[in-house]
Scaffold this motif. Structure first.
Motif, short mmCIF file in Angstrom:
data_model
loop_
_atom_site.label_atom_id
_atom_site.label_comp_id
_atom_site.label_asym_id
_atom_site.label_seq_id
_atom_site.Cartn_x
_atom_site.Cartn_y
_atom_site.Cartn_z
N SER A 1 42.77 49.30 31.50
CA SER A 1 43.74 50.20 31.90
C SER A 1 43.02 50.61 33.49
O SER A 1 42.19 50.28 33.71
N ASP A 2 44.06 51.26 34.11
CA ASP A 2 43.62 51.71 35.69
C ASP A 2 42.34 52.53 35.61
O ASP A 2 41.61 52.38 36.25
N ASN B 1 39.51 50.21 34.99
CA ASN B 1 39.17 49.38 36.17
C ASN B 1 38.54 50.18 37.28
O ASN B 1 37.53 49.94 37.55
N ARG C 1 47.26 43.71 38.59
CA ARG C 1 47.39 45.08 37.98
C ARG C 1 47.93 44.86 36.48
O ARG C 1 48.93 44.40 36.13
N GLN C 2 47.09 45.13 35.66
CA GLN C 2 47.39 45.26 34.31
C GLN C 2 47.67 43.94 33.59
O GLN C 2 48.00 44.04 32.40
#
Length: 163
Positions: A29-30, A33, A153-154
């Protein structure tokens, strides 16, 4: 490196095995990270193979073998920041103005990179690309077709077709 993998990444495995077991991609997940990236900065694990003049540790290939060996002990999808293949491409191609505007902030932490090189008939071979970008005043006009744009991203795939 070993402690980072064992203490920070391995505890996340259980959560990330569920999507893999159901055929879905596993992605941090953001929040995960950001936490891991912050720890990488604090521990000196940032920009490991990036030249010192761009803010990196300038590790050569041999020490990076050990880094990747340690990462191999976990199934958690993690790449030490920043995503250096794109950073190395920028190091080789940017002019001084672009270096200041794009490369230096990227080497420090933001933004996250992405590259779109797949085209019908060319696949991921940049030599076969037909898409062109032409400056039109203050804008850029992109003409061509892309079949895949995959930002880091992701780990999600974002399909787009540009004409």
């Amino acid at each position: 490196m070993k402690k980072f993998v064992r203490n920070e990444l391995m505890p996340l495995e259980k959560k990330h095995f569920r999507p893999l077991a159901s055929g879905q991609p596993a992605a941090l997940s953001d929040e995960e990270n950001l936490k891991l990236f912050k720890q990488c900065k604090e521990l000196g694990l940032w920009a490991l193979d990036v030249p010192e003049e761009a803010g990196g540790a300038n590790l050569r290939q041999w020490p990076l073998v050990g880094v990747n060996e340690e990462l191999g002990y976990t199934a958690v999808p993690f790449t030490f920041p920043p995503d250096s293949p794109n950073l190395h491409m920028m190091l080789a191609t940017v002019n001084p103005e672009q270096r200041k505007k794009y490369l230096e902030p990227y080497a420090r932490a933001r933004p996250v990179s992405a590259i779109a090189i797949s085209e019908p008939g060319a696949g991921g071979d940049p030599a076969g690309m037909k898409t062109k970008a032409v400056k039109d005043g203050t804008d850029w006009v992109i003409n061509g077709r892309k079949i895949l744009d995959q930002p880091h991203r992701q780990g999600r795939l974002h399909h787009r077709s540009w004409r």
